[in-house]
Design a protein around this motif. Structure first.
Motif, short mmCIF file in Angstrom:
data_model
loop_
_atom_site.label_atom_id
_atom_site.label_comp_id
_atom_site.label_asym_id
_atom_site.label_seq_id
_atom_site.Cartn_x
_atom_site.Cartn_y
_atom_site.Cartn_z
N ASP A 26 0.87 -1.22 -0.03
CA ASP A 26 -0.11 -0.08 -0.04
C ASP A 26 0.76 1.12 0.05
O ASP A 26 0.23 2.45 -0.12
N VAL A 27 2.36 1.19 0.13
CA VAL A 27 2.95 2.41 -0.17
C VAL A 27 2.79 3.19 -1.03
O VAL A 27 2.78 2.88 -2.42
N PRO A 28 2.36 4.50 -0.91
CA PRO A 28 2.30 5.18 -2.27
C PRO A 28 3.33 5.80 -3.01
O PRO A 28 4.53 5.83 -2.11
N VAL A 29 3.38 5.72 -4.29
CA VAL A 29 4.50 5.75 -5.01
C VAL A 29 3.97 7.05 -6.14
O VAL A 29 2.91 7.02 -6.68
N ALA A 30 4.85 8.02 -6.08
CA ALA A 30 4.71 9.05 -6.83
C ALA A 30 4.77 8.99 -8.32
O ALA A 30 5.79 8.22 -8.82
N LEU A 31 3.72 9.49 -9.02
CA LEU A 31 3.81 9.39 -10.63
C LEU A 31 4.55 10.37 -11.31
O LEU A 31 4.11 11.83 -10.78
N ASP A 32 4.89 10.19 -12.93
CA ASP A 32 5.28 11.33 -13.55
C ASP A 32 4.01 12.12 -13.82
O ASP A 32 3.15 11.42 -14.65
N GLY A 33 4.25 13.36 -13.62
CA GLY A 33 2.72 14.01 -14.16
C GLY A 33 1.87 14.52 -12.81
O GLY A 33 0.80 15.08 -13.07
N GLY A 34 2.49 13.91 -11.60
CA GLY A 34 1.72 14.17 -10.50
C GLY A 34 0.72 13.10 -10.16
O GLY A 34 0.49 12.06 -10.86
N GLY A 35 0.25 12.95 -8.74
CA GLY A 35 -0.81 12.03 -8.29
C GLY A 35 0.32 10.75 -7.85
O GLY A 35 1.30 10.83 -7.89
N SER A 36 -0.42 9.77 -7.33
CA SER A 36 0.36 8.55 -6.75
C SER A 36 -0.44 7.29 -7.01
O SER A 36 -1.79 7.43 -7.41
N GLU A 37 0.11 6.13 -6.76
CA GLU A 37 -0.57 4.98 -6.90
C GLU A 37 -0.07 4.06 -5.75
O GLU A 37 1.23 4.28 -5.29
N ALA A 38 -0.42 2.85 -5.56
CA ALA A 38 0.07 2.09 -4.50
C ALA A 38 0.77 1.34 -5.22
O ALA A 38 0.93 1.29 -6.17
N GLN A 39 1.84 0.93 -4.48
CA GLN A 39 3.29 0.44 -4.84
C GLN A 39 3.10 -0.90 -5.61
O GLN A 39 3.49 -1.19 -6.60
N TYR A 40 2.08 -1.92 -5.08
CA TYR A 40 1.85 -3.28 -5.75
C TYR A 40 0.47 -3.37 -5.73
O TYR A 40 -0.42 -3.69 -4.57
N ARG A 41 0.00 -3.72 -6.72
CA ARG A 41 -1.69 -4.26 -7.00
C ARG A 41 -1.41 -5.46 -8.15
O ARG A 41 -0.59 -5.44 -8.77
N ALA A 42 -2.57 -6.13 -8.05
CA ALA A 42 -2.68 -7.22 -8.79
C ALA A 42 -4.29 -7.05 -9.29
O ALA A 42 -5.04 -6.87 -8.64
#
Length: 246
Positions: A26-42
């Motif tokens: 669940d660690v948030p990871v920053a994305l290019d262009g802004g925002g973030s997503e969970a580190q690992y999803r499936a």
């Protein structure tokens, strides 16, 4: 009744270990262009004629994970290696026992670049090629050869996560040193997937991180036989600048 799966009891899945893995996902990871997503999803469609072990294998690939069974208990490690839980020096190694050292695998098992395929939702879930990752420095180390590994991620329909998995997988692969050695009974607290910090004048290590890939316990002497593989948490670091815009 239990008709599908490993028939694993709840008490065989230690909560502290599995919760730690969930939190890592669940660690948030920053994305290019802004925002973030969970580190690992499936996300994957599972048919009942699929082998449960095969499904678990695909899920582990989406989180750079590994599982191990220790005394009937199942433990998991997700992503980067944990901090060392045991520190040793050359004086701790039992000199009268055999030692093994492998600095690198054979050429057929050596890679310096990586490609990957994954199901892309925007393409109606058809398999899509992720941007390849090459490294000219590693190619020079391997005699000017481009040796490319291919990673199939059918359970990861998230393009940026695929790029992160590719980057960490090839960087982790380049950590090629492995040792097999025997430690005194004080090391009996160790388990596979834990890490040790090794300071060695012989090998030139300064608290270098190694993950325990397997462990044998001598019941008569309590000596601990460890198989170690070089790891580094820095291989899993990611910044938005690392993302290749598709």
């Amino acid at each position: 009744g239990l008709i599908w799966g490993g028939e694993c009891e709840a008490e065989d899945l230690p909560l502290a270990n599995w919760f730690a893995a969930m939190n890592e996902c669940d660690v948030p990871v920053a994305l290019d262009g802004g925002g973030s997503e969970a580190q690992y999803r499936a996300g994957v469609e599972i048919d009942l004629d699929m082998e449960p072990a095969g499904v678990i294998k695909e899920l582990k690939k989406t989180c750079a994970g590994a599982m191990v069974e220790v005394g009937g208990v199942w433990k998991i490690r997700v992503g980067a290696p944990a901090l060392p839980s045991f520190f040793l020096t050359d004086e701790d190694v039992i000199a009268s026992e055999a030692q093994e050292f492998a600095p690198f695998p054979g050429l057929v098992d050596t890679y310096n670049g990586i490609t990957a395929t994954y199901p892309e939702p925007a393409s109606l879930w058809e398999a899509k090629d992720a941007p390849p990752r090459y490294n000219t420095t590693w190619e020079a180390e391997d005699g000017g050869r481009r040796l490319v590994a291919n990673l199939s991620l059918p359970a990861c329909p998230h393009g940026t996560q695929v790029q992160r998995l590719m980057t960490s997988a090839i960087a982790d692969h380049r950590r090629m040193r492995s040792h097999r050695l025997v430690l005194p009974p004080e090391a009996a607290v160790l388990e596979p997937l834990e890490t040790v910090g090794w300071t060695s004048a012989r090998w030139g290590y300064a608290a270098k991180t190694f993950e325990i890939t397997s462990l044998t316990d001598s019941l008569m002497s309590m000596l601990q036989g460890l198989s170690l593989r070089e790891r580094d948490a820095a291989d899993f670091a990611w910044t938005p600048a690392d993302q290749i815009v598709v």
